[in-house]
Design an enzyme around this catalytic site. Structure first.
Site, mmCIF file in Angstrom:
data_model
loop_
_atom_site.group_PDB
_atom_site.id
_atom_site.type_symbol
_atom_site.label_atom_id
_atom_site.label_comp_id
_atom_site.label_asym_id
_atom_site.label_seq_id
_atom_site.Cartn_x
_atom_site.Cartn_y
_atom_site.Cartn_z
ATOM 1 N N HIS A 164 7.506 2.150 8.193
ATOM 2 C CA HIS A 164 7.379 0.919 8.945
ATOM 3 C C HIS A 164 6.187 1.006 9.847
ATOM 4 O O HIS A 164 5.644 2.101 10.032
ATOM 5 C CB HIS A 164 8.646 0.429 9.674
ATOM 6 C CG HIS A 164 9.073 1.340 10.929
ATOM 7 N ND1 HIS A 164 9.941 0.962 11.754
ATOM 8 C CD2 HIS A 164 8.707 2.543 11.181
ATOM 9 C CE1 HIS A 164 10.191 1.980 12.722
ATOM 10 N NE2 HIS A 164 9.182 2.863 12.419
ATOM 11 N N CYS A 208 3.780 4.976 16.982
ATOM 12 C CA CYS A 208 4.573 3.867 15.998
ATOM 13 C C CYS A 208 3.892 2.786 15.962
ATOM 14 O O CYS A 208 4.435 2.002 14.777
ATOM 15 C CB CYS A 208 5.965 3.515 16.740
ATOM 16 S SG CYS A 208 7.056 5.165 16.859
ATOM 17 N N HIS A 258 4.325 4.704 8.975
ATOM 18 C CA HIS A 258 5.147 6.052 8.736
ATOM 19 C C HIS A 258 6.359 5.973 8.509
ATOM 20 O O HIS A 258 6.898 4.722 8.434
ATOM 21 C CB HIS A 258 4.942 6.765 10.188
ATOM 22 C CG HIS A 258 5.577 5.815 11.390
ATOM 23 N ND1 HIS A 258 5.088 4.962 12.035
ATOM 24 C CD2 HIS A 258 7.204 6.089 11.728
ATOM 25 C CE1 HIS A 258 6.090 4.426 12.748
ATOM 26 N NE2 HIS A 258 7.221 5.314 12.755
ATOM 27 N N HIS A 269 10.441 6.872 7.909
ATOM 28 C CA HIS A 269 11.827 7.535 8.243
ATOM 29 C C HIS A 269 12.875 7.918 7.322
ATOM 30 O O HIS A 269 12.998 7.216 6.409
ATOM 31 C CB HIS A 269 12.493 6.607 9.477
ATOM 32 C CG HIS A 269 11.589 6.442 10.714
ATOM 33 N ND1 HIS A 269 11.638 7.464 11.623
ATOM 34 C CD2 HIS A 269 10.781 5.420 10.955
ATOM 35 C CE1 HIS A 269 10.706 7.062 12.688
ATOM 36 N NE2 HIS A 269 10.242 6.070 12.451
ATOM 37 N N ASP A 282 15.072 0.876 0.134
ATOM 38 C CA ASP A 282 14.847 2.329 -0.079
ATOM 39 C C ASP A 282 13.540 2.429 -0.748
ATOM 40 O O ASP A 282 13.024 2.014 -1.786
ATOM 41 C CB ASP A 282 16.101 3.035 -1.246
ATOM 42 C CG ASP A 282 15.893 4.478 -1.073
ATOM 43 O OD1 ASP A 282 15.552 5.044 -0.148
ATOM 44 O OD2 ASP A 282 16.153 5.152 -2.391
ATOM 45 N N HIS A 283 12.792 3.269 -0.044
ATOM 46 C CA HIS A 283 11.043 3.650 -0.358
ATOM 47 C C HIS A 283 10.570 2.281 -0.354
ATOM 48 O O HIS A 283 9.576 2.164 -1.150
ATOM 49 C CB HIS A 283 11.183 4.231 -1.859
ATOM 50 C CG HIS A 283 11.657 5.676 -1.976
ATOM 51 N ND1 HIS A 283 13.015 5.730 -2.069
ATOM 52 C CD2 HIS A 283 10.985 6.899 -2.020
ATOM 53 C CE1 HIS A 283 13.372 7.460 -1.968
ATOM 54 N NE2 HIS A 283 11.746 7.676 -1.775
ATOM 55 N N GLU A 334 17.761 6.431 12.960
ATOM 56 C CA GLU A 334 16.332 6.393 12.630
ATOM 57 C C GLU A 334 15.766 7.869 12.510
ATOM 58 O O GLU A 334 15.125 8.177 11.880
ATOM 59 C CB GLU A 334 15.349 5.352 13.490
ATOM 60 C CG GLU A 334 13.952 5.418 12.913
ATOM 61 C CD GLU A 334 13.056 4.362 14.002
ATOM 62 O OE1 GLU A 334 12.911 3.266 13.610
ATOM 63 O OE2 GLU A 334 12.649 5.147 15.100
HETATM 64 NI NI NI Z 1 9.299 4.640 13.376
#
Ligand code: NI
Length: 138
Positions: free
Chosen positions: A16, A35, A41, A43, A81-82, A127
């Protein structure tokens, strides 16, 4: 009737970027720091879904956790997911993907789809190992 709370854990990876398109680039850099990186990036999210109900007379379960696993898989994991929360997840369209907003969106995906008589009680979303939010539907 007694109320018992049962929880199923799941985890997934997603990318995200925290960016509010209504604000300037400068405001976004100031508000979100790293961020806000335009390159996104990732998580390793950990999700805990808690449902509430009375254990059934027949099986003694609040919910069949295998069935709950299936609902989480179908309604959340297969969609996120992914994936990229800003760009490729339909239910996050137009939503700033903070942990808070993401937890509320996951609630909306699951509410009304808990198997059997149990009610969705809490969505807890990590997160990072140390940062998590809880949402109780209001
Ligand atoms: Ni983040």
């Amino acid at each position: 009737m007694p109320t018992v709370y049962a929880t199923r854990k799941a985890h997934f990876n997603a990318a995200h970027r925290l960016h509010n398109p209504a604000k300037s680039d400068e405001w976004n850099r100031e508000a979100f720091g790293k961020c806000n990186s335009p390159h996104f990036h990732g998580h390793n999210y950990h999700l805990e879904v808690t449902v509430a109900g009375a254990p059934s007379a027949e099986r003694g379960y609040v919910v069949d956790l295998g069935d709950l696993k299936g609902v989480i898989q179908e309604r959340v994991l297969e969609k996120v997911d992914h994936q990229n929360l800003n760009e490729t997840v339909g239910f996050m369209d137009g939503v700033l993907p903070s942990t808070e907003n993401f937890a509320m969106a996951i609630w909306d995906q699951l509410d009304g789809h808990v198997p059997g008589e149990a009610q969705l009680h809490r969505v807890r979303l990590y997160e990072t190992e140390r940062n998590f939010v809880d949402y109780y539907g209001e």
